[in-house]
Design an enzyme around this catalytic site. Sequence first.
Site, short mmCIF file in Angstrom:
data_model
loop_
_atom_site.label_atom_id
_atom_site.label_comp_id
_atom_site.label_asym_id
_atom_site.label_seq_id
_atom_site.Cartn_x
_atom_site.Cartn_y
_atom_site.Cartn_z
N LYS A 111 -11.41 -12.15 5.59
CA LYS A 111 -12.48 -11.71 6.46
C LYS A 111 -13.59 -11.18 5.57
CE LYS A 111 -10.03 -7.36 7.48
NZ LYS A 111 -8.62 -7.54 7.10
N ARG B 130 -14.23 -5.63 6.07
CA ARG B 130 -14.45 -5.24 7.47
C ARG B 130 -15.93 -4.94 7.70
NH1 ARG B 130 -9.69 -1.47 9.77
NH2 ARG B 130 -7.97 -2.67 8.92
N ASP C 242 -12.95 -2.24 0.69
CA ASP C 242 -12.92 -3.48 -0.09
C ASP C 242 -13.87 -4.54 0.45
OD1 ASP C 242 -11.27 -3.75 2.19
OD2 ASP C 242 -10.13 -5.38 1.25
N SER D 193 -9.87 -5.41 14.65
CA SER D 193 -9.92 -4.33 13.68
C SER D 193 -11.14 -4.44 12.76
CB SER D 193 -8.65 -4.32 12.85
OG SER D 193 -8.45 -5.61 12.29
N GLU E 174 -10.64 -10.47 14.09
CA GLU E 174 -9.64 -9.51 14.56
C GLU E 174 -10.38 -8.33 15.17
OE1 GLU E 174 -5.79 -9.29 12.18
OE2 GLU E 174 -7.31 -9.20 10.62
N ARG F 205 0.84 -1.20 0.00
CA ARG F 205 0.00 0.00 0.00
C ARG F 205 0.87 1.24 0.00
NH1 ARG F 205 -4.75 -1.85 4.25
NH2 ARG F 205 -5.12 -3.80 3.13
N THR G 136 -1.41 -10.47 13.97
CA THR G 136 -2.32 -9.61 13.23
C THR G 136 -2.19 -9.84 11.72
OG1 THR G 136 -2.32 -7.93 14.94
CG2 THR G 136 -2.79 -7.18 12.70
N SER H 69 -7.88 -1.20 0.92
CA SER H 69 -8.86 -1.46 1.98
C SER H 69 -9.50 -0.19 2.53
CB SER H 69 -8.19 -2.27 3.08
OG SER H 69 -9.12 -2.61 4.05
C1 VG1 Z 1 -4.72 -3.57 10.05
C2 VG1 Z 1 -5.43 -4.32 11.14
C3 VG1 Z 1 -5.36 -5.82 10.88
C4 VG1 Z 1 -5.94 -6.12 9.49
C5 VG1 Z 1 -5.22 -5.29 8.45
C6 VG1 Z 1 -5.84 -5.45 7.07
O1 VG1 Z 1 -3.36 -3.92 10.03
O2 VG1 Z 1 -4.88 -4.02 12.40
O3 VG1 Z 1 -6.05 -6.50 11.90
O4 VG1 Z 1 -5.80 -7.48 9.19
O5 VG1 Z 1 -5.28 -3.90 8.79
O6 VG1 Z 1 -7.15 -4.99 7.09
P1 VG1 Z 1 -2.22 -3.00 10.70
O7 VG1 Z 1 -0.93 -3.66 10.36
O8 VG1 Z 1 -2.39 -1.65 10.10
O9 VG1 Z 1 -2.52 -2.98 12.15
V1 VG1 Z 1 -7.86 -4.30 5.71
O10 VG1 Z 1 -9.47 -4.31 5.93
O11 VG1 Z 1 -6.78 -4.60 4.62
O12 VG1 Z 1 -8.31 -5.22 4.84
CO CO Z 2 -10.47 -4.09 4.11
#
Ligand code: VG1
Ligand code: CO
Length: 588
Positions: free
Chosen positions: A412, A317, A314, A401, A399, A54, A380, A147
């Site tokens: 997810k 969540r 996306d 999040s 998770e 990203r 994570t 995301s």
């Molecule tokens: C965050 C969240 C994690 C999740 C990731 C991708 O990562 O804490 O739980 O799997 O995002 O979510 P980080 O490294 O920023 O804490 V997302 O909806 O790509 O799809």
């Molecule tokens: Co996402």
Amino acid sequence: MRVYKSYDLKCNNSFKLVLSNKKFNCRNIMSTLEVCTVSTKPYNDQKPGTSGLRKRVKVFQQENYTHNFIQAILDSMPAPGAKGSTLVVGGDGRYYSKEAIEIIIRVAAGNKVSKLIIGQNGILSTPAASNLIRVLKADGGILLTASHNPGGPDNDFGIKFNVNNGGPAPENITNLIYEKSKDIKQVFLCEFPEIDLSTIGERQFNGFTIKIVDSVRDYVTLLKEIFDFELIKNFFAKNPDYTVLFDGMHGVTGPYSEKIFIEELGLSQSSVQNCIPLPDFGGGHPDPNLTYAHDLVKRVEKENIKFGAASDGDGDRNMIYGKSAFVNPSDSVAIIAAHSEVIPYFKRTGIKGLARSMPTSAAIDLVAKNKGVEIFEVPTGWKFFGNLLDAGRLSICGEESFGTGSDHIREKDGLWAIIAWLNIIAAVNEKKPGVGIKEILLNHYETYGRNFFTRYDYEEVDNDNAKKVIVHLHHLIGEGKNEFIGKTFGQFIVSKADDFEYCDPIDGSVSKNQGIRIVFTDNSRIIIRLSGTGSQGATIRLYIEKYSKNPSDYELDNQIALKPLIEVALEITKLQEFTGREKPTVIT
Ligand code: VG1
Ligand code: CO
């Protein structure tokens, strides 16, 4: 090293290919596909994070940047490799998606990929892409999304590689992608006319097939097999006062949710909002939490809406939010697991095991104990659930999040979680009418106790300052510093402190430094880790959890219940001192 026919003259060692503007339709068949070998220089920042690469759109727009990364992905595909493979391609439709898909088509053809299956207009939610990879038995997929990160020319784009189980590539593959990207010298590609992504159908190009598929259909079919749509529909028909508001946050779930909520479940158009996917998410932050889904929260409170829900850019969540009843994601997955017997899918399969990411509260552990099934604690990132799901040891996982899911796919799944809640509410109401989100939460606490949980996010912190926090904590918990264990902070006594290390029970792979945790004698925890999804500076995440079995606590406000522990966390981590931040950017 593969040998390809090189057309250096034509490509002139640059990517300035002249594309014809002519659109191809099903009848246009190219007789030859000429592979160009194009020289390129590596970038040193193509290390995939928690969930893919990203970066700012402008970074992806640099010369050959996207081409390099796609080539690195194809070079890292598990045996037998990219040649002859079938890949699913799609994403959340954010800014730069069309350009990226064009590049993927050209580089895939140049690497002799045999077939690309692309969501119509390049649209596929992350769960829908995972499902397609599985249903079509593809060799993997390339998902174009950042995301919940904002989109648009000045914001983020992202590319993620998923493997043939439909899930995010495991660490050994993402590490390989990074290694390949660091010494890439050539990209192989084919010159292509513009492909019409809006028309469903198949185009053949001399051994290379592009198939444009309906973005929504297979995914909705899957959900209808999992949940009791009839029961939910009847519940709504019988209870017209049970109002629903779903917020698509201008992310990818708009078309999916309209099909599900309106066509399948018979709700009115006013039950959904922000359901037109936009390349910049309408200028918003497509992250379903109390801060960024404020439109939804405001309307639920003001209009007394019984069931509010939102999903991210996306679609993987979810947030569940009823009138004065926010469902913490750590509770959400525990509650879904506790009620799983009302969901037809789990009636058929049973519950094999449960799991959560390390910082997620232990609410689900208590459900696992009650059900007598295994519980797993992984780092994570959804990729860490993959092996357990594939091995048939895991049914439901989540998770903190806002990520919740099961073994129906390998990502997810936001809409899955939302429909799971509706299925549970409809089933509970069959026996006892008038039960809403709040009653379900309180009933759960009465049975299991309550795991108070909050997360503080400090976004765009100066990288060096963020490192200082981690260095300070490593020093505190490090070897020979055992005097930290047993130390008292307020009412809390440290019982354990480490940097989480995970050994995958299926393949034995080890992942180190997955988050610093400080556990106290009453099992309260503070956890701190750096985000792996941000694109600017560092994001520090501080997670705080405290368990109570005292019924008079159950209706307490989270922040009030956790206040003493939050103070201890700030004292131990010296967050304010190192970052200069008085307050976090987001509190969940
Ligand atoms: C965050 C969240 C994690 C999740 C990731 C991708 O990562 O804490 O739980 O799997 O995002 O979510 P980080 O490294 O920023 O804490 V997302 O909806 O790509 O799809
Ligand atoms: Co996402």
